[in-house]
Design an enzyme around this catalytic site. Structure first.
Site, PDB file in Angstrom:
ATOM      1  N   ASN A 291      60.766  27.399 -31.689  1.00  0.00           N
ATOM      2  CA  ASN A 291      61.287  28.148 -30.540  1.00  0.00           C
ATOM      3  C   ASN A 291      60.318  29.259 -30.172  1.00  0.00           C
ATOM      4  OD1 ASN A 291      62.605  29.804 -28.742  1.00  0.00           O
ATOM      5  ND2 ASN A 291      64.611  29.589 -29.720  1.00  0.00           N
TER       6      ASN A 291
ATOM      7  N   CYS B  45      62.399  31.756 -26.271  1.00  0.00           N
ATOM      8  CA  CYS B  45      63.524  32.636 -25.941  1.00  0.00           C
ATOM      9  C   CYS B  45      63.036  33.938 -25.297  1.00  0.00           C
ATOM     10  CB  CYS B  45      64.335  32.927 -27.196  1.00  0.00           C
ATOM     11  SG  CYS B  45      65.758  33.964 -26.849  1.00  0.00           S
TER      12      CYS B  45
ATOM     13  N   THR C  74      64.493  29.122 -21.196  1.00  0.00           N
ATOM     14  CA  THR C  74      65.110  29.808 -20.053  1.00  0.00           C
ATOM     15  C   THR C  74      64.148  30.792 -19.387  1.00  0.00           C
ATOM     16  OG1 THR C  74      66.016  31.450 -21.537  1.00  0.00           O
ATOM     17  CG2 THR C  74      67.443  29.596 -20.962  1.00  0.00           C
TER      18      THR C  74
ATOM     19  N   CYS D 172      71.322  20.779  13.105  1.00  0.00           N
ATOM     20  CA  CYS D 172      69.874  20.589  13.267  1.00  0.00           C
ATOM     21  C   CYS D 172      69.341  21.429  14.422  1.00  0.00           C
ATOM     22  CB  CYS D 172      69.549  19.112  13.481  1.00  0.00           C
ATOM     23  SG  CYS D 172      70.400  18.346  14.880  1.00  0.00           S
TER      24      CYS D 172
ATOM     25  N   CYS E  66      66.538  24.128  13.725  1.00  0.00           N
ATOM     26  CA  CYS E  66      65.225  23.945  14.353  1.00  0.00           C
ATOM     27  C   CYS E  66      64.873  25.148  15.224  1.00  0.00           C
ATOM     28  CB  CYS E  66      65.208  22.663  15.187  1.00  0.00           C
ATOM     29  SG  CYS E  66      63.579  22.258  15.840  1.00  0.00           S
TER      30      CYS E  66
ATOM     31  N   CYS F 161      57.777  18.265  17.885  1.00  0.00           N
ATOM     32  CA  CYS F 161      58.274  18.162  16.504  1.00  0.00           C
ATOM     33  C   CYS F 161      57.108  18.139  15.534  1.00  0.00           C
ATOM     34  CB  CYS F 161      59.111  16.901  16.337  1.00  0.00           C
ATOM     35  SG  CYS F 161      59.677  16.628  14.648  1.00  0.00           S
TER      36      CYS F 161
ATOM     37  N   CYS G  71      58.747  18.792  10.096  1.00  0.00           N
ATOM     38  CA  CYS G  71      58.893  19.684   8.926  1.00  0.00           C
ATOM     39  C   CYS G  71      59.995  19.255   7.989  1.00  0.00           C
ATOM     40  CB  CYS G  71      59.119  21.118   9.376  1.00  0.00           C
ATOM     41  SG  CYS G  71      60.779  21.443  10.033  1.00  0.00           S
TER      42      CYS G  71
ATOM     43  N   CYS H 212      65.601  19.711   9.707  1.00  0.00           N
ATOM     44  CA  CYS H 212      66.786  19.114  10.329  1.00  0.00           C
ATOM     45  C   CYS H 212      67.431  18.098   9.398  1.00  0.00           C
ATOM     46  CB  CYS H 212      66.417  18.466  11.662  1.00  0.00           C
ATOM     47  SG  CYS H 212      65.050  17.293  11.553  1.00  0.00           S
TER      48      CYS H 212
ATOM     49  N   CYS I 245      71.296  18.354   7.963  1.00  0.00           N
ATOM     50  CA  CYS I 245      72.231  17.359   8.507  1.00  0.00           C
ATOM     51  C   CYS I 245      73.253  16.944   7.448  1.00  0.00           C
ATOM     52  CB  CYS I 245      71.475  16.122   9.002  1.00  0.00           C
ATOM     53  SG  CYS I 245      72.585  14.851   9.676  1.00  0.00           S
TER      54      CYS I 245
END
Lengths: 474, 430
Positions: free
Chosen positions: B136, B139, B205, B352, B356, B383, B386, B389, B393
């Site tokens: 370990n 930690c 972690t 969208c 956008c 467009c 990217c 959208c 959606c």
């Protein structure tokens, strides 16, 4: 007998804490008797036995439902709301724990947000517009979410709106229903003095006297009226028939502008033999009786409601709720032709309501001076009675839901105001032909929803404000 | 070909062989023998025993969580330390588990300081029947202040030295558990390799402060009136874990087996980790939140995935995505896509449109009123492809990113720099 009667009238007679709170909320209310104190309703009134048709959501349910909302832009639900409440916004505020902000969003658009949440036919308005319908997913329970927020707002008396600086102008509002109250609230935000004149005793119009109790009870409707009046400065004269007790000219002399929101008239009657018998009532009148008091249906096993509109559908469901074992809707058309909402009629059928389609009553049947049934005839496709197709329907109670009388003579003598088919003719701002008179609600739209009355009252208030502000600056 | 493929889930991580690749990570679900035996009964293939060292004293509370839009604990944080149970009890239970479950993997996580302590702990672990060791070095709270855990993992020389001690003392495979609290993971993985490790496990972690109580003005988890930084884990850390795993997996100088950790909550996550080069995956948070039973779906889902993709062993699918994990400079600048909205699937929410307009390049517009539809219109000339959208959606497969043939041959940034290959005109850059 117009004008404030500071010391003369009987004012709040109850002295309990709730009554005092309501009285404070209402400011000065002039009346011969209390009009908005729910405590003055009889406790044993018949409507108290009804359960909630759409029960309130708990916090966990509300949160889960709010989190489902897609927060649409230019949302279809908003477009379907006559008061254009920003629904995605108020729902998002529920999801973030901003309940006070959520209530502000609702009430800013619609001060009757609490009752609209309960009584709106959301299935054909906002909820019907929810995009989830397009993907075969359950639509957002917008009405129940709105109720969740507005119930809290009223219960905890969250207040957002204050009267504007006094404009020196005054508006008289005829009728004490949602249209006038919404208009008065909006006018007070803009500083205009308001006086409501109501012919009846209880404020709130059909919200108080006519809404099915499984949607909204009279005490809740009155609590909302008190909340609306809480903006302060709305004087109320009740028991006054404008046009009869007080002339329109006198009213016009007293106010800079008038708003007419008197709703519809009394139930129409069927002009057939036996119409004077006991046990026959108009549906609207009957509903008011059991909402505000107690009705005794001890001898009624069978009831018939004549009509196919929403009042008829409400009435049959209410009679079932009141314990009548056999309730029948009798209509001259059929299921497809009835104007009552499909979802409401479906619920009525589930509750056991029967139907008689293509049927026309020809006479009441009498027994011991009371109505005992209806003599009827079947109608053909051409709506004409079919020879030999006569029969009797036994009923100890007959309710008539075949429309309400229109205004007619009420506005006679109000120069420039025109009627068409009993409705006041108004433009998109609610203006009548008289430049100082506006109208909205059922008396102008012929009988729509509470939310339409609120939208029309508010819209007229904004137009009145523009007119008064323009004339003040001249 | 896929149907009927017989699937073998057996996993081999640097010589640690388990019936399936699903291990409990060294954490509260692997705190005791009773727990681990129940986990094995539920279907877990291995367990990394909660870290043994000089038993510590813990605090209350120990955990905090990041909730999002009604979903509880998409991120999780803890300030719990290593085992607080007597070492002899832990070793006795390890022996008992191995006796009862000889085919399952028991890996003992260790964290001590001196060479002698390492020698002693490793011997006792092997004597108890452990199948492997996990050092370990990860930690990030409590132990690192004492010179252990991530204090070791952040220092490659120390990492290499202690790893070499462990390898020297051990007769069983040694995994080094790496901390993500470093600027670049590879030097630390390479240090473990130089120390002779048989594999690595990552990520431990991430140093974090999970929440602030806005009424008390105290961060969480609250211990009396104070709090401290903890270790972040749970579903939300998966992208960070996968980046580090992928970085090591594609490093030609590395090449050690990897046991993947960090946000694995279901079989899909496990598939992604294995495709990025892991031989096994370790799970903690999902088990803490929902119990050992989640492994049933993991096993079934992975099996079905392998069957449908024609993989009969973990080794066959392991690392399949690694060659495609490249550098920005190797991406084709001339590859062009535009958003396509399926009008039959669109529900008209305009998510969208707003995304956008406010968050991208203002190329998706509401349909004109006269069109009588709420299906938005994509201005393909604007467009930039990217993807925003498609992400917002709510309807599966409603928006797709379609490749456009713009007539330009592929050209990467590196090629443009070195060879001056022609690039397509920019879109949305006016």
């Amino acid at each position: 007998m117009l004008g404030p009667r500071g010391g003369g009238g009987v004012r709040w007679t109850r002295t309990g804490p709730a009554a005092r709170k309501a009285a404070r909320a209402c400011g000065r209310v002039y009346d011969r008797g209390p009009m908005v104190d729910p405590l003055n309703l009889p406790e044993d009134r018949s409507e108290a036995g009804f359960g909630d048709y759409k029960p309130a959501l708990g916090p966990a349910q509300a949160l889960a439902e709010a989190n489902r909302c897609l927060y649409c832009a230019d949302a279809p639900c908003v477009q379907k709301c006559p008061t254009a409440i920003d629904i995605p916004e108020f729902i998002r505020k529920i999801s973030t724990g901003n309940l006070k902000g959520s209530a502000r969003t609702i009430l800013d658009a619609n001060i009757f947000g609490m009752s609209c949440a309960r009584v709106c036919p959301v299935e054909v308005l906002c909820v019907g517009g929810c995009v989830y319908n397009e993907m075969d997913a359950p639509p957002i329970a917008i009405g129940r979410l709105q109720r969740y927020v507005t119930d809290a707002a009223l219960a905890e008396d969250w207040r957002y709106f204050t009267a504007g600086p006094a404009s020196g102008r005054s508006v008289g509002l005829v009728g004490g229903g949602p249209a006038s109250l919404a208009a008065a609230h909006e006018l007070r935000r803009r500083g205009h003095a308001c006086t409501i004149y109501d012919a009846g005793h209880w404020l709130g119009g059909l919200n108080t006297t006519g809404v099915a109790p499984y949607k909204l009870r009279a005490d809740d409707a009155l609590a909302e009226v008190a909340y609306v009046l809480g903006i302060g400065g709305i004087a109320v004269e009740s028991g006054v028939h404008i046009g009869r007790d007080v002339g329109w000219d006198a009213l016009l002399a007293r106010h800079d502008a008038l708003f007419i929101g008197v709703g519809l008239g009394a139930d129409r009657v069927l002009d057939i033999p036996g119409k004077q018998l006991a046990g026959i009532d108009g549906a609207v009148a009957f509903i008011e009786k059991f909402k505000l008091g107690r009705v005794d249906l001890g001898g009624v096993k069978r009831a018939v409601v004549v009509g196919g509109g929403n009042t008829a559908v409400d009435a049959v469901r209410e009679l079932v709720g009141l314990g009548v074992s056999e309730v029948t809707m009798l209509y001259r058309g059929d299921e497809a032709a009835m104007s009552g909402y499909e979802h409401e009629w479906k619920a009525a059928k589930i509750e056991g309501v029967r139907s008689l389609w293509h049927t026309q009553p020809t006479a009441y049947v009498e027994r011991d001076g009371r109505v005992a049934g209806l003599r009827c005839v079947k109608l053909g496709a051409d709506k004409r009675p079919l020879a030999g197709e006569e029969f009797e329907v036994p009923a100890e109670l007959v309710l008539l839901a075949i429309g309400q009388a229109r205004l007619g003579e009420l506005v006679a003598g109000l120069g420039g105001v025109q009627l068409e088919g009993g409705r006041l003719i108004v433009d998109a701002d609610g203006a009548t032909g008289n430049p100082r008179v506006y109208a909205g609600g059922d008396c102008a739209n012929g009988g729509k929803e509470v939310v339409n009355a609120v939208a029309e009252g508010k819209r007229a208030a904004l137009a009145i404000d523009r007119a008064l502000t323009a004339s003040a600056s001249k | 070909m896929a149907f009927g493929t017989s699937v073998d889930l057996t996993s081999n991580t640097g010589g640690i062989v388990t019936p399936n690749p699903f291990w409990l990570a060294s954490a509260p679900p692997a705190n005791s023998g009773g727990q681990i035996m129940r986990a094995f009964d539920a279907g877990w293939g291995g367990a990394v025993w909660k870290t043994l060292g000089t038993p510590i004293q813990n605090v209350s509370s120990r955990f905090g969580a990041l909730h999002f839009k009604g979903t509880r604990a998409i991120g999780f944080n803890n300030i719990e330390l290593i085992t607080d149970r007597p070492l002899e009890v832990n070793f006795r239970e390890i022996a008992e588990v191995k006796k009862r479950y000889p085919k399952h993997g028991v890996i003992v996580s260790l964290m001590v300081e001196t060479r002698d302590e390492w020698r002693d702990m490793i011997k006792r672990s092997i004597d108890a029947g452990a199948d492997g060791l996990e050092l370990n070095f990860g930690c990030p709270h409590g132990m690192c202040e004492r010179g252990m855990g991530s204090a070791v993992g952040q220092e490659p020389a120390l990492n290499e030295k202690i790893t070499s001690w462990a390898v020297e003392f051990s007769t069983i495979p040694v995994l080094v558990k790496l901390t993500p609290n470093v600027d670049h993971i590879n030097p630390h993985g390479l240090a473990a390799k130089r120390g002779g490790a048989h594999g690595v496990s990552l990520i431990n972690t991430i140093k974090s402060l999970i929440a602030v109580d806005i009424d008390r003005f105290v961060p969480e988890p609250r211990v009396a009136g104070l709090s401290t930084n903890g270790g972040y884990c749970g579903a939300a850390v998966k992208p960070i874990a996968m980046h580090m795993i992928g970085s090591l997996a594609r490093d030609p100088d590395f090449g050690l087996p990897i046991s993947g950790i960090g946000g694995v909550a279901n079989w899909r996550d496990a598939v992604e980790f294995i495709l990025l080069g892991c031989s096994s995956v370790q799970v903690c948070t999902e088990v803490m939140l929902r119990g050992y039973r989640v492994v049933g779906d993991m096993i079934e889902g992975l099996t079905e995935y392998m069957r449908s993709h024609g993989f009969s062993t973990i080794e066959e699918m392991r690392g399949k995505a690694v060659p495609q994990f490249s550098e920005w400079g190797e991406l084709d600048l001339n590859y062009e896509t535009v958003a396509k909205i399926d009008p039959d699937k669109c529900i008209g929410c305009h998510a969208c449109v707003v995304a956008c307009h406010d968050g991208a390049h203002q190329c998706i517009h509401p349909a004109p009123k006269a069109a009588g539809t709420r299906v938005p219109v994509v201005d393909e000339s604007e467009c930039v492809g990217c993807n925003l959208c498609q992400i917002v959606c709510p309807v599966p497969d409603c928006i797709t990113m379609a490749a456009v043939d713009n007539g330009f041959k592929p050209a990467t940034w590196n090629e443009f720099q070195s060879e001056g290959k022609p690039l397509r005109p920019k879109k949305g850059a006016h």
